[in-house]
Design a protein around this motif. Structure first.
Motif, mmCIF file in Angstrom:
data_model
loop_
_atom_site.group_PDB
_atom_site.id
_atom_site.type_symbol
_atom_site.label_atom_id
_atom_site.label_comp_id
_atom_site.label_asym_id
_atom_site.label_seq_id
_atom_site.Cartn_x
_atom_site.Cartn_y
_atom_site.Cartn_z
ATOM 1 N N SER A 1 -8.294 6.340 -0.617
ATOM 2 C CA SER A 1 -7.056 6.276 -1.365
ATOM 3 C C SER A 1 -5.941 5.430 -0.212
ATOM 4 O O SER A 1 -5.618 5.998 0.851
ATOM 5 C CB SER A 1 -6.269 7.803 -1.478
ATOM 6 O OG SER A 1 -7.213 8.180 -2.485
ATOM 7 N N LEU A 2 -5.234 4.583 -0.853
ATOM 8 C CA LEU A 2 -4.176 4.028 -0.099
ATOM 9 C C LEU A 2 -3.007 4.468 -0.640
ATOM 10 O O LEU A 2 -2.565 4.480 -1.788
ATOM 11 C CB LEU A 2 -4.187 2.499 -0.442
ATOM 12 C CG LEU A 2 -5.196 1.680 0.716
ATOM 13 C CD1 LEU A 2 -6.508 1.619 0.140
ATOM 14 C CD2 LEU A 2 -4.564 0.163 0.637
ATOM 15 N N LYS B 1 -2.954 0.657 -5.601
ATOM 16 C CA LYS B 1 -3.860 0.086 -4.358
ATOM 17 C C LYS B 1 -3.740 -1.557 -4.572
ATOM 18 O O LYS B 1 -3.771 -2.062 -3.283
ATOM 19 C CB LYS B 1 -5.102 0.804 -4.584
ATOM 20 C CG LYS B 1 -6.108 0.323 -3.552
ATOM 21 C CD LYS B 1 -7.812 0.745 -3.835
ATOM 22 C CE LYS B 1 -7.781 2.145 -3.240
ATOM 23 N NZ LYS B 1 -9.096 2.442 -3.212
ATOM 24 N N GLU C 1 -11.301 -0.978 -0.796
ATOM 25 C CA GLU C 1 -11.590 -0.767 -2.068
ATOM 26 C C GLU C 1 -12.453 0.018 -2.777
ATOM 27 O O GLU C 1 -12.781 0.414 -3.918
ATOM 28 C CB GLU C 1 -12.142 -2.101 -2.320
ATOM 29 C CG GLU C 1 -11.070 -3.451 -2.307
ATOM 30 C CD GLU C 1 -11.273 -4.019 -0.767
ATOM 31 O OE1 GLU C 1 -10.657 -4.964 -0.614
ATOM 32 O OE2 GLU C 1 -12.080 -3.328 0.068
ATOM 33 N N ASP D 1 -4.552 2.776 -9.281
ATOM 34 C CA ASP D 1 -5.320 1.808 -9.108
ATOM 35 C C ASP D 1 -4.658 0.430 -8.748
ATOM 36 O O ASP D 1 -4.647 -0.391 -8.010
ATOM 37 C CB ASP D 1 -6.252 1.664 -10.151
ATOM 38 C CG ASP D 1 -7.497 2.525 -10.243
ATOM 39 O OD1 ASP D 1 -7.772 3.157 -9.172
ATOM 40 O OD2 ASP D 1 -8.024 2.851 -11.422
#
Length: 378
Positions: free
Chosen positions: A62-63, A35, A57, A32
């Protein structure tokens, strides 16, 4: 302009209130918090490209920021459906293996968004730094040979990757998108933003394992031969590597030009345009003639995709004969897409009645038209 603080406040998957984002410099950041950090350091234009296809978001997106395939799974949330990677593909040692790992980690119809710095953007970046033309030309030639040519040469590519560890590779848009499609994705959109090419693709299948993309100066193309048999027709390379995987995409996107070839084809390299202009790319087809797969004169050797688009009556009769190096439209001066087909009808109707004399007639007509400048290669 960086992604504004106001928008980062509405991120739905931040750590819960009171939870420390990073409790120690020796503790690995949470997914989190990673990201959040990524989103704070992208521009509004890049963010807008993301949200045109995904809302970053969301919990199932997933970034990641990696060029190592072994690190991918460790940066993914549970139940990840789509992935955004902000690391440039140029920095990846095994590009296709990396893309295959992305494919493995998302379900069918999952979205993958990534970026690459195309060669043209690299060249522009250096041109802005080196203002003296002859110094820039010499510098760019050396850089191009090192980062673009060396990785493609079988016996010296190991030395290149030992020196660079796979970073800084020069990739064209055509090669990048071709690699992506070969690894099981279809292209949704691509857009140049701030010197990088961002792409959004969707997983539609498993990667094409065992693929053998063409890298050398001369390469074989699969074409429909006599009796519908698939043969390999040799040509000098005029397109970027992995271009063959983009055939269907290009034709669906742009259709065909007036000569019956894919329109606005970005797969063609700059030197390829020169080869095509003077018919030089066709010379290796003489090898097919020696092998007995082609005639000097005959219908065009077509890909399966293009062959299936022909009218049924033309398909049925053309497979009775070998394709040829010199197609009928050159002799009959009918180079547009419809003219190509009609020229084949006329030629085949004559060929059925007088096989040998028809080929002689079309050969001399074609040679005259080429040398008199009445027709040019596309």
């Amino acid at each position: 302009m960086k992604f504004p603080e106001l928008l980062t406040q509405v991120i739905t998957d931040l750590p819960e209130k009171g939870q420390s984002v990073i409790t120690s410099p020796f503790v690995r950041p949470s997914i989190d918090s990673r990201k959040e950090a990524i989103l704070k350091n992208i521009s509004l234009d890049v963010y807008q490209f993301f949200v045109n296809h995904l809302v970053p978001e969301r919990h199932n997106v997933s970034l990641i920021d990696t060029n190592i395939r072994e690190e991918i799974s460790g940066q993914l949330r549970e139940n990840t459906r789509s992935i955004i990677n902000i690391r440039r593909l140029n920095e990846t040692r095994y590009i296709n293996k990396f893309l295959m790992e992305i494919n493995r980690n998302i379900p069918d119809a999952g979205i993958f968004i990534g970026c690459v710095e195309p060669v043209k953007c690299v060249k522009m970046r250096y041109r802005q730094k080196i203002r003296i033309p002859f110094i820039f030309s010499a510098f760019w030639l050396l850089m191009f040979l090192f980062h673009r040519v060396m990785p493609k040469i079988r016996y010296i590519q190991k030395a290149y990757f030992s020196l660079t560890r796979g970073k800084y590779r020069y990739l064209t848009m055509g090669e990048t998108l071709g690699r992506i499609v070969s690894c099981g994705f279809e292209i949704i959109e691509y857009k140049e933003i701030e010197g990088l090419l961002y792409f959004a693709v969707i997983k539609t299948r498993e990667p094409a394992y065992g693929m053998k993309p063409s890298f050398g100066p001369m390469f074989p193309m699969e074409r429909v031969g006599r009796h519908g048999k698939i043969i390999k027709v040799y040509k000098l390379r005029t397109m970027h590597p992995f271009a063959e995987f983009l055939q269907d995409y290009i034709t669906k996107l742009n259709g065909y030009n007036k000569t019956g070839k894919p329109a606005n084809d970005f797969r063609i390299a700059s030197w390829g345009k020169f080869y095509r202009k003077y018919w030089l790319d066709e010379l290796p087809q003489l090898l097919n003639v020696l092998k007995g797969e082609l005639n000097i004169v005959g219908v065009r050797p077509l890909s399966r995709t293009r062959f299936n688009e022909l009218p049924e009556d033309v398909r049925k009769i053309r497979v009775r004969f070998k394709p040829g190096c010199i197609p009928p439209y050159v002799a009959l001066l009918m180079p547009d897409a419809d003219g190509n087909i009609e020229a084949e009808r006329i030629y085949l109707s004559e060929k059925v009645k007088r096989p040998l004399s028809t080929d002689f007639k079309y050969f001399f007509l074609a040679v005259y038209n080429i040398f008199s400048g009445k027709i040019k290669s596309s």
